[in-house]
Design a protein around this motif. Sequence first.
Motif, PDB file in Angstrom:
ATOM      1  N   PRO A 258       0.789  -1.240   0.000  1.00  0.00           N
ATOM      2  CA  PRO A 258       0.000   0.000   0.000  1.00  0.00           C
ATOM      3  C   PRO A 258       0.822   1.292   0.000  1.00  0.00           C
ATOM      4  CG  PRO A 258      -0.952  -1.576   1.526  1.00  0.00           C
ATOM      5  CD  PRO A 258       0.355  -2.159   1.054  1.00  0.00           C
ATOM      6  N   SER A 259       1.887   1.358   0.765  1.00  0.00           N
ATOM      7  CA  SER A 259       2.661   2.612   0.809  1.00  0.00           C
ATOM      8  C   SER A 259       3.433   2.814  -0.497  1.00  0.00           C
ATOM      9  CB  SER A 259       3.586   2.647   2.014  1.00  0.00           C
ATOM     10  OG  SER A 259       4.562   1.635   1.931  1.00  0.00           O
ATOM     11  N   THR A 260       3.964   1.729  -1.056  1.00  0.00           N
ATOM     12  CA  THR A 260       4.676   1.829  -2.324  1.00  0.00           C
ATOM     13  C   THR A 260       3.713   2.179  -3.446  1.00  0.00           C
ATOM     14  OG1 THR A 260       6.313   0.221  -1.556  1.00  0.00           O
ATOM     15  CG2 THR A 260       6.214   0.603  -3.921  1.00  0.00           C
TER      16      THR A 260
ATOM     17  N   ASP B 142       1.527   5.890  -7.378  1.00  0.00           N
ATOM     18  CA  ASP B 142       0.361   6.614  -7.907  1.00  0.00           C
ATOM     19  C   ASP B 142       0.595   8.122  -7.887  1.00  0.00           C
ATOM     20  OD1 ASP B 142      -0.970   4.236  -8.386  1.00  0.00           O
ATOM     21  OD2 ASP B 142      -2.227   4.368  -6.591  1.00  0.00           O
ATOM     22  N   ASN B 143       1.212   8.613  -6.826  1.00  0.00           N
ATOM     23  CA  ASN B 143       1.528  10.034  -6.717  1.00  0.00           C
ATOM     24  C   ASN B 143       2.509  10.440  -7.821  1.00  0.00           C
ATOM     25  OD1 ASN B 143       1.638  12.665  -5.632  1.00  0.00           O
ATOM     26  ND2 ASN B 143       3.397  12.127  -4.366  1.00  0.00           N
ATOM     27  N   PHE B 144       3.494   9.604  -8.068  1.00  0.00           N
ATOM     28  CA  PHE B 144       4.468   9.839  -9.135  1.00  0.00           C
ATOM     29  C   PHE B 144       3.771   9.907 -10.493  1.00  0.00           C
ATOM     30  CE2 PHE B 144       7.124   7.616 -12.356  1.00  0.00           C
ATOM     31  CZ  PHE B 144       8.075   8.606 -12.560  1.00  0.00           C
ATOM     32  N   ARG B 145       2.920   8.947 -10.776  1.00  0.00           N
ATOM     33  CA  ARG B 145       2.211   8.912 -12.059  1.00  0.00           C
ATOM     34  C   ARG B 145       1.275  10.111 -12.206  1.00  0.00           C
ATOM     35  NH1 ARG B 145      -0.251   3.135 -12.876  1.00  0.00           N
ATOM     36  NH2 ARG B 145      -1.695   4.437 -13.993  1.00  0.00           N
ATOM     37  N   ASP B 146       0.574  10.468 -11.132  1.00  0.00           N
ATOM     38  CA  ASP B 146      -0.324  11.628 -11.195  1.00  0.00           C
ATOM     39  C   ASP B 146       0.454  12.905 -11.490  1.00  0.00           C
ATOM     40  OD1 ASP B 146      -2.481   9.981 -10.647  1.00  0.00           O
ATOM     41  OD2 ASP B 146      -2.618  10.555  -8.523  1.00  0.00           O
ATOM     42  N   THR B 147       1.589  13.069 -10.835  1.00  0.00           N
ATOM     43  CA  THR B 147       2.434  14.241 -11.056  1.00  0.00           C
ATOM     44  C   THR B 147       2.920  14.276 -12.497  1.00  0.00           C
ATOM     45  OG1 THR B 147       3.153  14.218  -8.737  1.00  0.00           O
ATOM     46  CG2 THR B 147       4.539  15.416 -10.292  1.00  0.00           C
TER      47      THR B 147
ATOM     48  N   VAL C  72      10.228  12.474  -7.910  1.00  0.00           N
ATOM     49  CA  VAL C  72      11.142  11.595  -8.643  1.00  0.00           C
ATOM     50  C   VAL C  72      12.245  11.084  -7.714  1.00  0.00           C
ATOM     51  CG1 VAL C  72      12.911  11.528 -10.460  1.00  0.00           C
ATOM     52  CG2 VAL C  72      10.671  12.548 -10.924  1.00  0.00           C
ATOM     53  N   GLU C  73      12.814  11.955  -6.913  1.00  0.00           N
ATOM     54  CA  GLU C  73      13.875  11.554  -5.984  1.00  0.00           C
ATOM     55  C   GLU C  73      13.363  10.510  -5.003  1.00  0.00           C
ATOM     56  OE1 GLU C  73      15.534  15.041  -4.142  1.00  0.00           O
ATOM     57  OE2 GLU C  73      16.212  15.848  -6.060  1.00  0.00           O
ATOM     58  N   LEU C  74      12.165  10.727  -4.493  1.00  0.00           N
ATOM     59  CA  LEU C  74      11.568   9.799  -3.542  1.00  0.00           C
ATOM     60  C   LEU C  74      11.336   8.433  -4.199  1.00  0.00           C
ATOM     61  CD1 LEU C  74      10.489   9.690  -0.635  1.00  0.00           C
ATOM     62  CD2 LEU C  74       8.249  10.345  -1.538  1.00  0.00           C
ATOM     63  N   VAL C  75      10.799   8.463  -5.400  1.00  0.00           N
ATOM     64  CA  VAL C  75      10.508   7.232  -6.135  1.00  0.00           C
ATOM     65  C   VAL C  75      11.797   6.473  -6.450  1.00  0.00           C
ATOM     66  CG1 VAL C  75       9.773   6.459  -8.430  1.00  0.00           C
ATOM     67  CG2 VAL C  75       8.284   7.913  -7.095  1.00  0.00           C
ATOM     68  N   GLN C  76      12.854   7.182  -6.835  1.00  0.00           N
ATOM     69  CA  GLN C  76      14.124   6.539  -7.173  1.00  0.00           C
ATOM     70  C   GLN C  76      14.757   5.850  -5.967  1.00  0.00           C
ATOM     71  OE1 GLN C  76      16.186   9.834  -9.004  1.00  0.00           O
ATOM     72  NE2 GLN C  76      15.652   9.140 -11.053  1.00  0.00           N
ATOM     73  N   GLN C  77      14.412   6.307  -4.792  1.00  0.00           N
ATOM     74  CA  GLN C  77      14.958   5.692  -3.585  1.00  0.00           C
ATOM     75  C   GLN C  77      14.226   4.409  -3.215  1.00  0.00           C
ATOM     76  OE1 GLN C  77      14.918   8.664  -0.495  1.00  0.00           O
ATOM     77  NE2 GLN C  77      16.225  10.056  -1.661  1.00  0.00           N
ATOM     78  N   ASN C  78      13.043   4.209  -3.803  1.00  0.00           N
ATOM     79  CA  ASN C  78      12.270   3.009  -3.524  1.00  0.00           C
ATOM     80  C   ASN C  78      12.719   1.900  -4.474  1.00  0.00           C
ATOM     81  OD1 ASN C  78       9.934   1.107  -4.047  1.00  0.00           O
ATOM     82  ND2 ASN C  78       9.187   2.199  -2.252  1.00  0.00           N
ATOM     83  N   GLU C  79      13.264   0.844  -3.915  1.00  0.00           N
ATOM     84  CA  GLU C  79      13.835  -0.244  -4.708  1.00  0.00           C
ATOM     85  C   GLU C  79      12.793  -0.906  -5.628  1.00  0.00           C
ATOM     86  OE1 GLU C  79      15.780  -4.518  -3.689  1.00  0.00           O
ATOM     87  OE2 GLU C  79      16.434  -2.834  -2.442  1.00  0.00           O
TER      88      GLU C  79
ATOM     89  N   LYS D 132      12.841  -0.817  -9.693  1.00  0.00           N
ATOM     90  CA  LYS D 132      12.840  -2.078 -10.441  1.00  0.00           C
ATOM     91  C   LYS D 132      11.714  -2.058 -11.490  1.00  0.00           C
ATOM     92  CE  LYS D 132      13.761  -6.506 -11.193  1.00  0.00           C
ATOM     93  NZ  LYS D 132      14.872  -6.866 -12.044  1.00  0.00           N
ATOM     94  N   LEU D 133      10.550  -1.578 -11.102  1.00  0.00           N
ATOM     95  CA  LEU D 133       9.425  -1.474 -12.033  1.00  0.00           C
ATOM     96  C   LEU D 133       9.789  -0.583 -13.215  1.00  0.00           C
ATOM     97  CD1 LEU D 133       6.464  -1.847 -12.910  1.00  0.00           C
ATOM     98  CD2 LEU D 133       5.858  -0.018 -11.312  1.00  0.00           C
ATOM     99  N   MET D 134      10.411   0.539 -12.953  1.00  0.00           N
ATOM    100  CA  MET D 134      10.798   1.466 -14.009  1.00  0.00           C
ATOM    101  C   MET D 134      11.856   0.841 -14.927  1.00  0.00           C
ATOM    102  SD  MET D 134      10.643   4.910 -11.701  1.00  0.00           S
ATOM    103  CE  MET D 134      11.020   6.117 -12.926  1.00  0.00           C
ATOM    104  N   GLU D 135      12.784   0.092 -14.361  1.00  0.00           N
ATOM    105  CA  GLU D 135      13.795  -0.596 -15.166  1.00  0.00           C
ATOM    106  C   GLU D 135      13.145  -1.636 -16.080  1.00  0.00           C
ATOM    107  OE1 GLU D 135      16.806  -2.414 -12.697  1.00  0.00           O
ATOM    108  OE2 GLU D 135      17.102  -0.529 -11.593  1.00  0.00           O
TER     109      GLU D 135
END
Length: 116
Positions: free
Chosen positions: A35-37, A42-47, A73-80, A84-87
């Motif tokens: 849920p937190s990820t 979702d926040n990243f995609r909305d932005t 973006v910085e916050l999302v990049q810190q989430n492993e 991985k999803l973006m890669e």
Amino acid sequence: MSNLYDLAYDLEKGLRESEEFQGLKDAYDKVMNDPSTKQMFDNFRDTQLNLQQKQMQGEEISEEEVNKAKQVVELVQQNEDISKLMEEEQRLNTVIGDISKIITKPLEDLYGEEEQ
């Protein structure tokens, strides 16, 4: 000669069964099941969508919006898991781009002949 639509459906099936798509699906499921990820994603995609819509409509993007987007973006990049999803998404996009080049090759060849 094969029906082009049948070939397209075969390609779609092959894509779904590919290692690249399966990697993306696994990464996506992992993000969606936390849920937190998921909220962060979702926040990243909305932005991202909000900024793209503004650009397409020719609206000015404020410095505040740019800074917020950078923070997201910085916050999302810190989430492993999201990284991985973006890669995995990039891997599949590369395959789709390569396939698109192959599919459009007859048109390139045809119009390329006119220029010679």
